[in-house]
Write an enzyme that holds these catalytic residues in place. Structure first.
Site, PDB file in Angstrom:
ATOM      1  N   LEU A 522      42.645  33.878  39.685  1.00 34.82           N
ATOM      2  CA  LEU A 522      43.967  33.523  40.198  1.00 34.82           C
ATOM      3  C   LEU A 522      44.955  33.478  39.038  1.00 34.82           C
ATOM      4  O   LEU A 522      44.820  32.653  38.131  1.00 34.82           O
ATOM      5  CB  LEU A 522      43.920  32.166  40.910  1.00 34.82           C
ATOM      6  CG  LEU A 522      42.934  32.081  42.090  1.00 34.82           C
ATOM      7  CD1 LEU A 522      42.958  30.702  42.702  1.00 34.82           C
ATOM      8  CD2 LEU A 522      43.242  33.132  43.129  1.00 34.82           C
ATOM      9  N   GLY A 563      36.629  26.754  37.428  1.00 32.77           N
ATOM     10  CA  GLY A 563      38.053  26.914  37.230  1.00 32.77           C
ATOM     11  C   GLY A 563      38.719  27.676  38.367  1.00 32.77           C
ATOM     12  O   GLY A 563      38.523  27.374  39.544  1.00 32.77           O
ATOM     13  N   ASP A 564      39.496  28.686  38.015  1.00 34.19           N
ATOM     14  CA  ASP A 564      40.220  29.474  39.020  1.00 34.19           C
ATOM     15  C   ASP A 564      39.588  30.844  39.218  1.00 34.19           C
ATOM     16  O   ASP A 564      40.263  31.794  39.599  1.00 34.19           O
ATOM     17  CB  ASP A 564      41.682  29.636  38.595  1.00 34.19           C
ATOM     18  CG  ASP A 564      41.815  30.278  37.211  1.00 34.19           C
ATOM     19  OD1 ASP A 564      40.772  30.521  36.571  1.00 34.19           O
ATOM     20  OD2 ASP A 564      42.945  30.530  36.772  1.00 34.19           O
ATOM     21  N   GLU A 565      38.300  30.961  38.968  1.00 31.23           N
ATOM     22  CA  GLU A 565      37.599  32.243  39.096  1.00 31.23           C
ATOM     23  C   GLU A 565      36.643  32.225  40.291  1.00 31.23           C
ATOM     24  O   GLU A 565      35.995  31.211  40.574  1.00 31.23           O
ATOM     25  CB  GLU A 565      36.807  32.545  37.823  1.00 31.23           C
ATOM     26  CG  GLU A 565      37.675  32.777  36.604  1.00 31.23           C
ATOM     27  CD  GLU A 565      36.858  33.050  35.344  1.00 31.23           C
ATOM     28  OE1 GLU A 565      37.416  33.593  34.386  1.00 31.23           O
ATOM     29  OE2 GLU A 565      35.660  32.699  35.335  1.00 31.23           O
TER      30      GLU A 565
END
Length: 652
Positions: A522, A563-565
């Protein structure tokens, strides 16, 4: 040679040693506590090197450069130690939390570096009456007394409090290792207190000397004994509330953990038996436990109180160096079953009264001549209680006179055909040798199914079978496994669960199988998270995961490594279909997120790797897709408005 030169040389060697430990911790595989501990070693390296500079400084400028290392160390190390203990005890150090912790240390470093102009940290001069540089000032300044010192000691106290309050998040054997690591910091802490109180010489850097002397101990803890690498486990509630006594032993048959039920069994507290050998704890009863560990077969033990315990051993499969070759020993009280089996020798009527009201299914088998071949024998049922009929989905009266094979057909209706045949063969072999038979089976009951534990053992010339309903236990096992492999925020698989399921899918695939792996990042998540807060960020991640599940197929494996993965394994698709799926996914993720009435744009960069074109293993696919994702991310930084194709990059 000048002793100060020799001391400076030895301190420089110590600084290099700490530098090596720091680089090892930061450059190796990311583990719990490795980041803050690696930073701690790097700061210690700078501190010890600063002490070496102080000893041989020829000017006040050079001396001040070395002296600044003391305040850098005392400012930063309490923060990194606090972060270490939080991670070791299962806490999370967010970026905003770490930044807040570093505000005072950074100000202290700035104040110390500019002290010459304002004397907030210490009062000048820095030279004694004998024209010697002072490694400890005659008097500290107000910033040290009212800000720097109290804050550093408060963090050290908070570190100790965190360890005391949350150490239960770590398994008992690992807990001792953590305390050893914490105890090894005692000497440096005492040296810091002595420095602040004005004890010791003020022309020799004693603190770097103490740290240099502690280097072999820290090197042994990190490299030799591998004390670092804890895995905080949220196991305490389930483990301690199990009714059956459970003991965990290492490869030397020493106790490394036990639950409350085991404490009641042994009539001893956990702290009194940890690392003690089984012989010392169980005394004369240890032989049955040894036999279960040695053979892997269930054993039966008669306790001093007259209770019969069924002992079963399960090896622990793990890559953790601390728990490798360990085994779980479970004790189950089967005294009621044993009593019922003895009563049958005296009174069939009493047996039926007792056993028919048992919650466990009980079946008694007796050997009869086959009648077809001379000497051939078969087991037939001579008694089955009501619970056995319920568990096997038939009338208990119909079980009477049934052969063991027919009875086991009822007991394996929920298993695959080959597994059922294998179980019946294993039972026949154990019964013919007069050995204990212990396994778990699945029975279909109408539209539902139950898991039964089936325990068979010889009783005189007969053979008894006991069926215990373990459906609830199986459900708890599945829930625990789901918790361990699922991301609690988004509900998709975590890194561990994704690697497990994806590896299994690739391993079981045909040689000519095709597929793809998507690596999603993201793009604007960090800015949104920092600006709107973690609650909004968490909601955005949840929505992103829902879009992933909607855009992909139900057979695709989706995970969030952190995280954002996100990652997704898309099996059985050709390159064209895979790219269309990825494009559709990019379009879905590109749509604005409406959270709490706010429209938040957050596109995603996607890396696409094909199987087996780019790699044939999960590791290779992840590497190729990750590299492609970063190329897409780099391209999007220079693109005013990214489209679906801009957001997607294919591996090369």
């Amino acid at each position: 040679m000048n002793p100060l030169v020799i001391l400076s040389f030895l301190l420089a060697i110590g600084a290099v040693g700490y530098l090596f430990l720091g680089v090892r911790m930061l450059g190796g595989k990311r583990q719990i506590g490795s980041l803050p501990l690696g930073i701690t070693f790097l700061v210690l390296s700078y501190w010890v090197m600063g002490g070496a500079i102080e000893q041989t400084a020829g000017s006040i400028v050079v001396f001040s450069i070395g002296r600044l290392s003391h305040f850098v160390g005392t400012a930063i190390i309490p923060v990194t130690i606090f972060m270490c203990f939080r991670e070791f005890t299962g806490r999370v150090n967010s970026a905003s939390f770490v930044i807040a912790l570093l505000i005072v240390p950074v100000l202290s470093i700035i104040v110390a570096a500019t002290n010459y102009w304002h004397e907030f940290m210490w009062y000048l001069p820095a030279v004694g009456e004998s024209i010697e540089f002072l490694t400890r000032p005659a008097e500290f300044g107000p910033w040290f007394y009212f800000v720097h010192g109290p804050y550093s000691y408060a963090l050290l106290g908070a570190s100790l409090l965190t360890l005391m309050m949350h150490s239960k998040a770590v398994a008992s054997s690992q807990r001792r290792s953590l305390l050893v690591l914490a105890g090894s910091a005692a000497a440096p802490v005492i040296a810091v207190i002595a420095y602040d109180l004005g004890l010791g010489p003020n022309t020799v850097s004693t603190l770097p000397i103490v740290f240099a002397c502690m280097l072999p101990i820290y090197a042994w803890l990190v490299v030799g004994d591998e004390r670092i690498g804890f895995t905080p486990l949220a196991y305490e509630t389930v483990f301690q509330n199990m009714q059956d006594p459970v003991i965990v032993v290492d490869d030397e048959e020493r106790i490394i953990s036990l639950n409350h039920g085991a404490e009641l069994l042994l009539k001893k507290a956990e702290a009194d038996v940890l690392r003690e050998p089984l012989d010392k704890v169980f005394g004369a009863d240890a032989s049955e436990v040894h036999a279960a560990l040695a053979t892997g077969r269930p054993q039966k033990m008669l306790t001093a109180s007259g209770r019969f315990l069924h002992i079963q051993v399960t090896p622990i499969a793990t890559n953790n160096a601390i728990a490798s070759n360990a085994s779980v020993v479970m004790f189950r009280d089967v005294s009621d079953v044993e009593k019922a089996q003895k009563e049958v020798l005296n009174s069939e009527r009493l047996l039926r009264t007792l056993v028919d009201h048992s919650v466990n299914g009980i079946v008694r088998l007796r050997w009869f001549d086959d009648g077809k071949e001379p000497g051939a024998r078969k087991l037939r049922c001579i008694f089955a209680n009501a619970a056995a009929g319920r568990y096997l989905n038939t009338d208990s009266q119909k079980l009477t006179n049934s052969t063991a094979d027919n009875l086991l057909e009822f007991a394996t209706t929920g298993l695959p055909k080959d597994d059922g045949i294998a179980m019946r063969e294993s039972f026949a072999e154990a019964a013919s040798r007069g050995e204990v038979f212990d396994t778990e089976t699945r029975v279909v009951l109408g539209g539902s199914a139950k898991w039964l534990r089936m325990i068979g053992e010889p009783v005189g010339d007969d053979f008894a079978l006991t069926f215990v309903d373990v459906t609830d236990g199986k459900a708890k096992e599945r829930r625990m496994e789901s918790i361990a492999s699922t991301d609690p925020l988004t509900g998709v698989l975590n890194r561990r669960g994704f690697e497990r399921d994806a590896t299994e899918r690739l391993t079981q695939s045909e040689d000519d199988a095709i597929g793809a792996l998507l690596f999603i990042d993201l793009n604007n998540f960090k800015q949104i998270n920092d600006r709107y807060g973690h609650e909004i960020g968490d909601q955005l991640l949840i929505v992103a995961a829902e879009r992933l599940q909607t855009s992909l197929r139900s057979c695709d494996i989706i995970g969030r490594p952190g995280g954002d993965e996100f990652v997704a394994l898309v099996p059985n698709v050709n390159p064209e279909v895979a790219e269309n799926l990825a494009t559709r996914l990019a379009d879905s993720l590109e749509q604005e997120y409406v959270i709490d009435g706010q429209k938040l744009p957050c596109t995603a960069s996607i890396g696409l790797a094909l199987y087996p074109e780019h790699a044939s293993t999960l590791t290779g696919l992840l590497h190729a897709a990750d590299a492609a994702m970063y190329r897409a991310k780099a391209r999007n930084r220079s693109t005013p408005r990214a489209g679906d194709r801009d957001l997607l990059e294919k591996a090369v």
